[in-house]
Design a protein around this motif. Structure first.
Motif, short mmCIF file in Angstrom:
data_model
loop_
_atom_site.label_atom_id
_atom_site.label_comp_id
_atom_site.label_asym_id
_atom_site.label_seq_id
_atom_site.Cartn_x
_atom_site.Cartn_y
_atom_site.Cartn_z
N ILE A 1 0.85 -1.19 0.00
CA ILE A 1 0.00 0.00 0.00
C ILE A 1 0.88 1.24 0.00
CG2 ILE A 1 -1.60 1.38 1.39
CD1 ILE A 1 -2.97 -1.24 2.23
N ALA A 2 1.92 1.25 0.83
CA ALA A 2 2.81 2.41 0.89
C ALA A 2 3.57 2.58 -0.42
CB ALA A 2 3.79 2.27 2.06
N VAL A 3 4.21 1.53 -0.89
CA VAL A 3 5.01 1.62 -2.12
C VAL A 3 4.13 2.01 -3.31
CG1 VAL A 3 6.43 0.30 -3.75
CG2 VAL A 3 6.78 0.02 -1.30
N GLY A 4 2.99 1.34 -3.45
CA GLY A 4 2.11 1.61 -4.57
C GLY A 4 1.51 3.01 -4.53
N SER A 5 1.06 3.42 -3.35
CA SER A 5 0.44 4.74 -3.22
C SER A 5 1.44 5.85 -3.48
CB SER A 5 -0.18 4.91 -1.83
OG SER A 5 -1.22 3.97 -1.64
N ILE A 6 2.62 5.74 -2.87
CA ILE A 6 3.64 6.77 -3.06
C ILE A 6 4.09 6.82 -4.52
CG2 ILE A 6 5.99 7.48 -2.42
CD1 ILE A 6 5.31 6.30 0.43
N ALA A 7 4.22 5.66 -5.13
CA ALA A 7 4.58 5.63 -6.56
C ALA A 7 3.49 6.30 -7.40
CB ALA A 7 4.79 4.19 -7.02
N TYR A 8 2.24 6.06 -7.06
CA TYR A 8 1.14 6.68 -7.80
C TYR A 8 1.13 8.20 -7.58
CZ TYR A 8 -3.47 7.75 -9.61
OH TYR A 8 -4.50 8.30 -10.32
N PHE A 9 1.34 8.62 -6.35
CA PHE A 9 1.40 10.06 -6.08
C PHE A 9 2.50 10.72 -6.93
CE2 PHE A 9 0.15 9.20 -1.35
CZ PHE A 9 -1.11 8.78 -1.73
N ALA A 10 3.65 10.07 -7.00
CA ALA A 10 4.76 10.61 -7.80
C ALA A 10 4.40 10.61 -9.28
CB ALA A 10 6.03 9.81 -7.55
N TRP A 11 3.78 9.54 -9.74
CA TRP A 11 3.44 9.40 -11.15
C TRP A 11 2.47 10.49 -11.61
CZ3 TRP A 11 -0.84 6.29 -13.58
CH2 TRP A 11 -0.67 6.18 -14.96
#
Length: 180
Positions: free
Chosen positions: A165-175
């Motif tokens: 959840i952390a890795v995916g969410s932060i990656a999405y926020f950056a994307w």
């Protein structure tokens, strides 16, 4: 409500890192973190956007809950993970939460595959995966599925889902450009 600010995205990212670290260590995302995240998001949105902000944050929290609650109901995920996604929703709103969920699910799937490959027990885990899929399609009783999942839990590798959840969410926020 206006788009999510960069400061809010960084704050949520920091909380997600904390949740991931705790989940990786204790296999649990604690209530003190998730409840404060949800309530803080609702309060902040109300403070900054009034009743429209509250409705936006509440909608996001509901989306976060709705995405993971079915998996929790059948024993496939902890309640802390569900509440963590609701916290993301309260701070980030419904559309960002949906995108974060999709990327988190992809990250979680890749992490699960890596764990299975690393274990060297591909056949065992493939058989368990097939059994779980068959049970979901045939049993259709969430309470019975949860009981079966609880009985199977000691024989399975557990993925602390706060990490994807952390890795995916932060990656999405950056994307999407809110972590610049």
């Amino acid at each position: 409500m206006s788009p999510v600010s960069q400061e809010v995205a960084w704050f949520v990212s920091a909380v997600l890192v904390e949740a991931a670290l705790i989940d990786g260590w204790k296999l649990k995302v604690p209530n003190w973190l998730t409840f404060h995240m949800v309530l803080g998001g609702l309060a902040f949105a109300t403070y900054t956007g009034g009743s429209a902000g509250l409705l936006w944050a509440f909608s996001g929290a509901v989306v976060g809950l709705a995405l993971l609650l079915p998996l929790h109901a059948i024993g496939g995920m902890g309640a802390g993970d569900v509440k963590l996604m609701a916290g993301i929703g309260a701070w980030m709103g419904p559309s960002v939460t949906l995108g974060a969920f999709v990327v988190s699910a992809l990250v979680g799937g890749l992490m699960a595959i890596a764990m299975v490959v690393w274990s060297g027990q591909l056949v065992k885990h493939w058989v368990q995966f097939q059994a779980i899929g068959h049970e979901i399609l045939t049993v259709r009783n969430p309470e019975k599925l949860a009981e079966t999942a609880a009985a199977r839990k000691p024989t399975m590798m557990l993925l602390p889902y706060g990490i994807p959840i952390a890795v995916g969410s932060i990656a999405y926020f950056a994307w999407i450009g809110i972590l610049v």
